[in-house]
Write a protein that holds these residues in place. Structure first.
Motif, mmCIF file in Angstrom:
data_model
loop_
_atom_site.group_PDB
_atom_site.id
_atom_site.type_symbol
_atom_site.label_atom_id
_atom_site.label_comp_id
_atom_site.label_asym_id
_atom_site.label_seq_id
_atom_site.Cartn_x
_atom_site.Cartn_y
_atom_site.Cartn_z
ATOM 1 N N HIS A 159 0.818 -1.224 0.000
ATOM 2 C CA HIS A 159 0.000 0.000 0.000
ATOM 3 C C HIS A 159 0.852 1.275 0.000
ATOM 4 O O HIS A 159 0.571 2.206 -0.773
ATOM 5 C CB HIS A 159 -1.007 -0.007 1.154
ATOM 6 N N SER A 188 -13.865 -0.731 -10.373
ATOM 7 C CA SER A 188 -13.002 -0.864 -9.200
ATOM 8 C C SER A 188 -11.913 -1.910 -9.381
ATOM 9 O O SER A 188 -12.137 -2.962 -9.993
ATOM 10 C CB SER A 188 -13.862 -1.245 -7.989
ATOM 11 N N ALA A 189 -10.776 -1.617 -8.800
ATOM 12 C CA ALA A 189 -9.690 -2.597 -8.753
ATOM 13 C C ALA A 189 -9.879 -3.521 -7.548
ATOM 14 O O ALA A 189 -9.036 -4.366 -7.262
ATOM 15 C CB ALA A 189 -8.354 -1.874 -8.669
HETATM 16 O O1 C5P Z 1 -12.069 0.628 -5.746
HETATM 17 P P1 C5P Z 1 -10.602 0.826 -5.987
HETATM 18 O O2 C5P Z 1 -10.222 0.662 -7.418
HETATM 19 O O3 C5P Z 1 -10.071 2.104 -5.370
HETATM 20 O O4 C5P Z 1 -9.948 -0.422 -5.157
HETATM 21 C C1 C5P Z 1 -8.610 -0.655 -5.011
HETATM 22 C C2 C5P Z 1 -8.109 -0.394 -3.597
HETATM 23 O O5 C5P Z 1 -8.029 -1.627 -2.877
HETATM 24 C C3 C5P Z 1 -6.687 0.123 -3.668
HETATM 25 O O6 C5P Z 1 -6.655 1.504 -3.412
HETATM 26 C C4 C5P Z 1 -5.889 -0.695 -2.660
HETATM 27 O O7 C5P Z 1 -5.289 0.092 -1.642
HETATM 28 C C5 C5P Z 1 -6.890 -1.636 -2.051
HETATM 29 N N1 C5P Z 1 -6.354 -3.003 -1.989
HETATM 30 C C6 C5P Z 1 -6.318 -3.677 -0.793
HETATM 31 N N2 C5P Z 1 -5.842 -4.976 -0.745
HETATM 32 C C7 C5P Z 1 -5.419 -5.591 -1.869
HETATM 33 C C8 C5P Z 1 -5.461 -4.917 -3.095
HETATM 34 C C9 C5P Z 1 -5.942 -3.606 -3.109
HETATM 35 O O8 C5P Z 1 -6.718 -3.113 0.235
HETATM 36 N N3 C5P Z 1 -4.983 -6.847 -1.829
#
Ligand code: C5P
Length: 308
Positions: free
Chosen positions: A90, A161-162
């Motif tokens: 992150h 969304s990712a």
């Molecule tokens: O909805 P959005 O596209 O913002 O979602 C992606 C978010 O999910 C990212 O900002 C990332 O910090 C978070 N994430 C997470 N754990 C993961 C992959 C992504 O918390 N394994």
């Protein structure tokens, strides 16, 4: 409270009241100075990121959880492994100094590893429902009004969304208590077996830096007889016919969400949630309107009611 001077704005203190900043030349709702050539006429589509955009960044003094972050697999070892990945990746995700190619590789690595852990650790659909009901997650104030207004106006909304589609849809089910036919979720979609266990992910992985045309083709899920998503409607071209786009994001990479659309006009609204001092200038360069300090969605509601 720390003091901060943002370029072009008087010094303010943290946490200051939520306010928005406009890039010069951006139409301002309610300002009386809107130029009809820069307004979004009918034929508008909304394309919105989920985590940190539709959801609040802070909830009662705690960081709101993302669709990935809220997930408790019911397997402590795997939850800890995914948390360790979050702590490593992150800070890299939000670093404004890592070159984009390098960051893209890191994000691919993160998504691949965390999806792998979800499968290996035996995620079930029941665990998703339970995780959402216990999560620290809230839609921004004004999101429900925005959805209702867009439904009334017949404006299609793509939530791009990712994160994880199945979780976002469960959040909508639990928080909205109703469905919106004009809203589609395009995100990483899980495939479950007949016992409701995660077996794979559908299609190309969407991470924060590749929200592009290919991902847009994944819109409109079809559900199997058990109610689980197992495919996509090939004629999900609704969004592509719209030439006026209102884009909502919290990450500069979110601007890529509209790449697959042949829009003529776009207004991009950015929610800057963290690294405010370091990222402010790049957000103001990238987005037309920037909201700070976990602002509500009410300004966007106002903007839509002025534009449509
Ligand atoms: O909805 P959005 O596209 O913002 O979602 C992606 C978010 O999910 C990212 O900002 C990332 O910090 C978070 N994430 C997470 N754990 C993961 C992959 C992504 O918390 N394994």
């Amino acid at each position: 409270a720390a003091s901060i001077a943002l370029p072009g704005f008087p010094p303010t203190t943290f946490p200051p009241p939520a306010f928005r900043c406009f890039r010069p030349g951006t139409p301002r709702a309610g300002s009386g100075s809107m130029d009809s050539t820069t307004m979004l006429p009918p034929g508008v589509a909304v394309i919105a990121d989920f985590d940190g955009t539709l959801t609040r960044y802070w909830i009662a003094g705690r960081r709101g959880q993302t669709s990935h972050g809220l997930l408790q697999q019911g397997n402590a070892e795997y939850d800890a492994k995914r948390q360790a990945l979050y702590e490593y990746y992150h800070p890299l995700e939000i670093s404004p100094t890592i070159p984009i190619e390098e960051k893209t590789k890191l994000m691919e690595e993160w998504w691949e590893k965390s999806h792998g852990l979800l499968i290996e650790g035996g995620l079930t659909y029941d665990a998703i429902k339970k995780s959402v009901s216990e999560a620290t997650i809230a839609l921004r104030d004004g999101v429900v009004e925005l959805f209702e207004l867009l439904e009334e106006l017949g404006v299609p909304v793509l939530v791009f969304s990712a994160g994880l589609a199945d979780i976002i849809e469960e959040v909508f089910r639990q928080k909205l208590h109703r469905s919106f036919k004009n809203i589609k979720v395009v995100s990483n979609r899980m495939v479950f077996d007949e016992e409701g266990c995660l077996v794979s992910f559908k299609g190309k992985t969407i991470h924060v830096l590749n929200k592009n045309e290919h991902a847009l083709d994944m819109a409109t899920p079809i559900h199997d007889k058990f109610g689980y998503p197992n495919g996509y409607n090939p004629d999900s071209v609704l969004m592509k016919q719209r030439t006026n786009v209102l884009l909502l994001g919290d990450h500069v990479g979110d601007l890529g969400m509209s790449d697959g659309l042949s829009y003529e006009n776009r207004i991009a609204v950015g929610f800057l949630n963290n690294n405010t001092e370091m990222s402010f200038k790049s957000y103001l360069d990238a987005f037309d309107i920037v909201y700070l300090n976990d602002a509500t969605m009410r300004g966007v509601v106002e903007l839509v009611s002025q534009l449509c």
